[in-house]
Design an enzyme around this catalytic site. Structure first.
Site, mmCIF file in Angstrom:
data_model
loop_
_atom_site.group_PDB
_atom_site.id
_atom_site.type_symbol
_atom_site.label_atom_id
_atom_site.label_comp_id
_atom_site.label_asym_id
_atom_site.label_seq_id
_atom_site.Cartn_x
_atom_site.Cartn_y
_atom_site.Cartn_z
ATOM 1 N N LYS A 52 10.999 32.499 60.075
ATOM 2 C CA LYS A 52 11.705 30.740 58.987
ATOM 3 C C LYS A 52 11.302 30.087 60.660
ATOM 4 O O LYS A 52 10.780 29.375 59.924
ATOM 5 C CB LYS A 52 13.593 30.875 59.357
ATOM 6 C CG LYS A 52 13.169 31.968 58.220
ATOM 7 C CD LYS A 52 15.939 32.439 58.458
ATOM 8 C CE LYS A 52 15.180 33.142 57.164
ATOM 9 N NZ LYS A 52 16.872 34.088 57.143
ATOM 10 N N GLN A 96 22.501 33.616 59.039
ATOM 11 C CA GLN A 96 21.227 34.586 58.832
ATOM 12 C C GLN A 96 22.792 35.937 58.878
ATOM 13 O O GLN A 96 23.673 36.296 59.055
ATOM 14 C CB GLN A 96 20.953 35.134 60.041
ATOM 15 C CG GLN A 96 20.086 36.169 59.995
ATOM 16 C CD GLN A 96 18.827 36.437 58.571
ATOM 17 O OE1 GLN A 96 18.364 35.012 58.380
ATOM 18 N NE2 GLN A 96 18.824 37.536 57.889
ATOM 19 N N ASP A 119 20.709 28.261 50.899
ATOM 20 C CA ASP A 119 20.829 29.471 50.922
ATOM 21 C C ASP A 119 20.667 30.073 48.947
ATOM 22 O O ASP A 119 20.569 31.131 48.070
ATOM 23 C CB ASP A 119 21.170 30.854 51.313
ATOM 24 C CG ASP A 119 20.455 31.699 52.411
ATOM 25 O OD1 ASP A 119 19.151 32.011 52.141
ATOM 26 O OD2 ASP A 119 20.819 32.328 52.819
#
Ligand code: NDP
Length: 283
Positions: A52, A96, A119
């Site tokens: 990322k 994460q 997200d």
């Protein structure tokens, strides 16, 4: 002849579009920033976080990483997220997953302000997707819609079968396919006669987490097969949920692993971070 859906190529196009828009914003004095929070040192998570960061740098997005001790308390983590929520320089926040067991994943995700939840896992963003009135779409399902689009095959009226009903892949995938007027079936570990269902799918999405689970005789000839699975084998190599060698003799289109869904997921995260910056700056 089966066509390979090249996720690397398609994601490169998307990243280029994002890069141009990030540069346009920078010229207006707006810098785009993604904060990535990782707890502990899970090997797979470390790889994802590193990727990322690399892609952020490639498209001109500032990447801030917070690698936290595995023993961090729930409150300490929420306090950090609160700081990031209030930091006007941070446009997107990503935690994460998975988190260590002592942390409540649901509460942590809910503590991210929805306008920075790139997200799209926050309950408000999940609800908006159900209603079809969303800002952000979850990265993996949204990336898959783009991959299907690139085949030139319309989803409308197609028999779409998803294997897996997780909150991050299977469930939102079903909503997106439904919104595109697909006829959607979701399968899971209690589904009976799985082969009978999958072999009628025009579009088959496998998100099981089981290496080579989908065999050629489970696929309708000519189907679009999307392999979400990322499974690491004992020899260290990666493989998907679809038995690629068998499937490629039957499917019309298929995504490889690696190089299919994975790169699109990260590219869509960049797109969402850019969108968050635009919305926050009324651009
Ligand atoms: P989960 O483990 O959360 O979900 C797996 C799903 O598969 C569950 O719904 C489960 O059913 C179902 N399942 C398990 N066994 C069977 C079976 N025998 N028959 C039918 N269904 C079954 O996984 P995720 O959705 O998080 O991820 C799935 C895969 O995708 C993983 O390999 C993951 O690494 C990968 N992934 C890849 C991404 C990418 O960017 N490429 C992003 C996210 C995930 P039940 O609900 O009944 O238990």
């Amino acid at each position: 002849m089966t066509k390979i859906i090249d996720g690397k190529l398609i994601s490169a196009k998307l990243k280029e579009e994002v890069k141009i828009e990030v540069e346009n914003l920078r010229e207006k004095g707006i810098s785009v920033c993604l904060a990535v929070v990782m707890v502990g040192d899970d090997t797979a998570s470390k790889v994802y976080v590193r990727n990322k960061k690399r892609v952020c740098e490639a498209v001109g997005i500032v990447s801030k990483e917070f690698i936290l001790n595995a023993n961090i308390s729930q409150q300490e983590l929420i306090d950090l997220i609160d700081l990031l929520n209030k930091d006007r320089k941070v446009n997107g926040i990503l935690v994460q997953l998975p988190l260590p067991k002592h942390l409540n994943e649901k509460d942590i995700i809910s503590s991210i302000v929805p306008s920075k939840d790139v997200d799209a896992f926050h309950p408000i963003n999940v609800g908006k997707i159900m209603l079809g009135e969303y800002d952000f779409l979850p990265c993996t399902p949204a990336g898959i819609i783009d991959l299907i689009y690139e085949t030139g095959i319309s989803i409308e009226g197609k028999n779409c079968v998803i294997i897996g009903r997780s909150n991050i892949v299977g469930k939102p995938m079903s909503m997106l396919l439904l919104q595109k007027n697909g006829t959607v079936t979701i399968c899971h570990s209690k589904t009976q006669n799985l082969k009978e269902i999958t072999s009628k799918a025009d579009i088959l999405v496998a998100a099981v987490g089981c290496p080579n689970f989908i065999k050629d005789d489970m696929i309708k000839p000519g189907a679009v097969v999307i392999d979400v699975g990322i499974n690491r084998l004992k020899d260290g190599s990666l493989c998907g949920d679809v038995d690629f060698e068998g499937a490629k003799n039957v499917a019309g289109y298929i995504t490889p692993v690696p190089g299919g869904v994975g790169p699109m997921t990260i590219a869509t995260l960049m797109k969402n971070t850019l969108l968050a910056a635009k919305l926050q700056n009324h651009n």
